[in-house]
Scaffold this motif. Structure first.
Motif, short mmCIF file in Angstrom:
data_model
loop_
_atom_site.label_atom_id
_atom_site.label_comp_id
_atom_site.label_asym_id
_atom_site.label_seq_id
_atom_site.Cartn_x
_atom_site.Cartn_y
_atom_site.Cartn_z
N TYR A 172 0.91 -1.20 0.06
CA TYR A 172 -0.05 -0.08 0.13
C TYR A 172 1.02 1.41 -0.15
O TYR A 172 0.21 2.41 -0.02
CB TYR A 172 -0.99 -0.07 1.19
N GLY A 173 2.15 1.16 0.05
CA GLY A 173 3.05 2.33 -0.04
C GLY A 173 2.93 3.18 1.47
O GLY A 173 3.63 4.17 1.55
N GLY A 174 2.51 2.42 2.45
CA GLY A 174 2.55 3.23 3.60
C GLY A 174 1.66 2.34 4.71
O GLY A 174 1.13 1.46 4.22
N VAL A 175 1.62 2.93 6.00
CA VAL A 175 0.74 2.04 6.93
C VAL A 175 -0.51 2.35 6.86
O VAL A 175 -0.97 3.49 6.88
CB VAL A 175 1.28 2.70 8.35
N VAL A 176 -1.36 1.05 6.89
CA VAL A 176 -2.87 1.18 6.84
C VAL A 176 -3.13 1.02 8.21
O VAL A 176 -3.12 -0.07 8.75
CB VAL A 176 -3.31 0.29 5.61
N PRO A 177 -3.93 2.06 8.82
CA PRO A 177 -4.02 2.02 10.29
C PRO A 177 -5.02 0.75 10.95
O PRO A 177 -4.65 0.17 11.56
CB PRO A 177 -4.68 3.45 10.68
N GLU A 178 -6.16 0.58 9.78
CA GLU A 178 -6.91 -0.56 10.20
C GLU A 178 -6.20 -1.98 10.26
O GLU A 178 -6.35 -2.63 11.18
CB GLU A 178 -7.87 -0.37 9.15
N LEU A 179 -5.34 -2.06 9.29
CA LEU A 179 -4.48 -3.17 9.31
C LEU A 179 -3.59 -3.34 10.43
O LEU A 179 -3.36 -4.64 10.94
CB LEU A 179 -3.73 -3.54 7.80
N ALA A 180 -2.89 -2.25 10.81
CA ALA A 180 -2.18 -2.27 11.50
C ALA A 180 -2.83 -2.65 13.02
O ALA A 180 -2.14 -3.60 13.94
CB ALA A 180 -1.49 -0.89 12.04
N SER A 181 -3.84 -2.09 13.31
CA SER A 181 -4.45 -2.62 14.51
C SER A 181 -4.76 -3.85 14.52
O SER A 181 -4.60 -4.67 15.55
CB SER A 181 -5.71 -1.63 14.81
N ARG A 182 -5.35 -4.30 13.56
CA ARG A 182 -5.81 -5.81 13.58
C ARG A 182 -4.42 -6.82 13.76
O ARG A 182 -4.49 -7.78 14.39
CB ARG A 182 -6.23 -6.09 12.24
N ASP A 183 -3.38 -6.33 13.24
CA ASP A 183 -2.12 -7.40 13.12
C ASP A 183 -1.44 -7.16 14.52
O ASP A 183 -1.21 -8.12 14.99
CB ASP A 183 -1.21 -6.73 12.28
N HIS A 184 -1.70 -5.90 15.45
CA HIS A 184 -1.15 -5.90 16.69
C HIS A 184 -2.20 -6.84 17.36
O HIS A 184 -1.31 -7.49 18.45
CB HIS A 184 -1.41 -4.52 17.12
N VAL A 185 -3.11 -6.99 17.50
CA VAL A 185 -4.06 -8.07 18.20
C VAL A 185 -3.87 -9.30 17.89
O VAL A 185 -3.54 -10.12 18.82
CB VAL A 185 -5.95 -7.83 17.76
N ARG A 186 -3.35 -9.79 16.71
CA ARG A 186 -2.99 -11.13 16.41
C ARG A 186 -1.51 -11.31 17.06
O ARG A 186 -1.47 -12.45 17.42
CB ARG A 186 -2.75 -11.25 14.75
N ARG A 187 -0.71 -10.34 17.18
CA ARG A 187 0.72 -10.78 17.42
C ARG A 187 0.73 -10.56 19.00
O ARG A 187 1.80 -11.35 19.46
CB ARG A 187 1.54 -9.73 16.87
N VAL A 188 0.40 -9.54 19.60
CA VAL A 188 0.58 -9.22 20.85
C VAL A 188 0.94 -10.37 21.96
O VAL A 188 1.99 -10.40 22.72
CB VAL A 188 -0.11 -8.00 21.43
N LEU A 189 -0.09 -10.99 22.12
CA LEU A 189 0.03 -12.22 23.25
C LEU A 189 1.20 -13.08 22.91
O LEU A 189 1.64 -13.58 23.92
CB LEU A 189 -1.35 -12.54 23.47
N PRO A 190 1.13 -13.54 21.56
CA PRO A 190 2.08 -14.61 21.27
C PRO A 190 3.68 -14.12 21.57
O PRO A 190 4.30 -14.80 22.22
CB PRO A 190 2.03 -14.93 19.73
N LEU A 191 3.73 -12.79 21.15
CA LEU A 191 5.15 -12.23 21.53
C LEU A 191 5.34 -12.17 23.11
O LEU A 191 6.41 -12.24 23.60
CB LEU A 191 5.11 -10.64 20.91
#
Ligand code: KG4
Ligand code: ZN
Length: 340
Positions: free
Chosen positions: A46-65
């Protein structure tokens, strides 16, 4: 003395970071473990950060990390004494993921939650290096969203000496890189392309260079790069692109070095700390090292991997605050705080 173990969360933009730092008495806090997931590949299309995708990915990653960090340290959630998280600035949705997880964990474990300013995290990240700075020092904070020079007398004792009146240095790198057709995030790509370019092949402006104040302006540089990009046309040769990249980098570096020297002169301090993503730039490091060596100034940087966003800097900032009793008052409320 029983150590305090801080579990820190960073989720302000496109990196999910979690880290565990231990602090006991006056000894320098120690990083026990850290884990990071970068979303760069996801946003690149997308050539830059897509805020909605960013939030969703944080949700996916945060507890496993978080699990990974605890297992690296051979500890469990029961060994954590305080939970810290990036309060802001950043993307609201992305910040809420880290804040929500941190405050909920703290509530479930009956621990305090400590909100940390993202820039304080960057500023204190050199304390994670083997050669941490002593106070007081001048700090050059150069990230994607901020460019500031500060006088730092201690943790929490900050005075802004000057800042950008428009774009940040990282933004100047990123926007110029985009104009040169480079992928997001442009800074490191532009730096790589610049390696075989001639910085003198293009004459680019150094805005506010002679203002006599430690302030910055980078918007005009971006416009000048755009003018040159139009001049060189749609299919310039690789050497021409490299030359323009090198000239852009040189213009940004010149301004950052000159203003840092001005702030050092104004304060009379002999220590400079460089933090934030642009602090990873090799030419900036080279130029600052050379200029400061001549003036008897010591320069401290975070480790390269800790220049850009990470959880370790948030856990470290919280640990340094705890060590100074600065975490009291409101910030240490058991209900955390959701000021994003
Ligand atoms: O501190 P950071 O990770 O995020 C913010 O808080 O903004 O900084 C990211 C910025 C981006 O603009 C990126 O292009 C820039 O730092 N950056 C660099 C380099 N590495 C990262 N700019 C120039 N040269 C680099 N090597
Ligand atoms: Zn940052």
């Amino acid at each position: 003395m029983k150590p305090t173990r801080v579990l820190g969360f960073e989720s302000s933009c496109d990196e999910t970071g979690v880290a565990l730092v231990e602090v006991a008495g006056d000894a320098p806090p120690r990083l026990l473990a850290q884990a990071l997931h970068s979303q760069i590949a996801m946003h690149q299309a997308y050539g830059g950060v897509v805020p909605e995708l960013a939030s969703r990915d944080h949700v996916r990653r945060v507890l496993p990390l978080a699990r990974e960090v605890l297992s690296q340290a051979g500890l469990t959630l029961r060994d954590v004494d305080l939970v810290a998280y990036t309060q802001g600035p950043g993307l609201a949705g992305a910040l809420l993921v880290g804040a929500g997880v941190a405050v909920s964990l703290a509530a479930a474990l009956d621990l305090p939650a400590l909100p940390i300013h993202h820039l304080e995290g960057h500023l204190l990240s050199p304390f994670l290096s083997a050669d941490p700075p002593e106070f007081p020092f001048v700090a050059l904070l150069v990230s994607g969203g901020h460019t500031q020079l500060m006088r730092v007398d201690d943790v929490g004792a900050y005075e802004i000496l000057g800042e950008t009146i428009d774009d940040a240095a990282g933004e100047a790198f990123d926007k110029s890189a985009k104009l040169l057709g480079l992928p997001y995030p442009g800074g490191p790509h532009l730096a790589r392309l610049a390696e075989f370019g001639n910085p003198e092949a293009f004459d680019l402006p150094r805005p506010l260079l002679h203002s006599g104040k430690p302030d910055f302006s980078f918007a005009g540089l971006k416009t000048a790069v755009l003018t040159q990009v139009k001049k060189i046309g749609d299919s310039p040769c690789e050497q021409t692109r490299a030359d323009l990249a090198a000239a852009t980098q040189a213009a940004i570096v010149d301004v950052l070095v000159k203003k840092s020297l001005l702030a050092l002169k104004e304060t009379g301090l002999k220590r400079l700390v460089v933090a934030g993503g642009v602090g990873a730039n090799a030419r900036l490091r080279e130029a600052l090292n050379a200029a400061c060596a001549k003036r008897g100034v010591r320069v401290h940087y975070p480790e390269l991997a800790l220049c850009t966003d990470n959880g370790a800097m948030i856990a470290m900032a919280a640990a340094l605050r705890v060590q100074r009793g600065l975490a009291g008052e409101g910030a240490l409320r058991r209900d955390g705080g959701f000021e994003v």
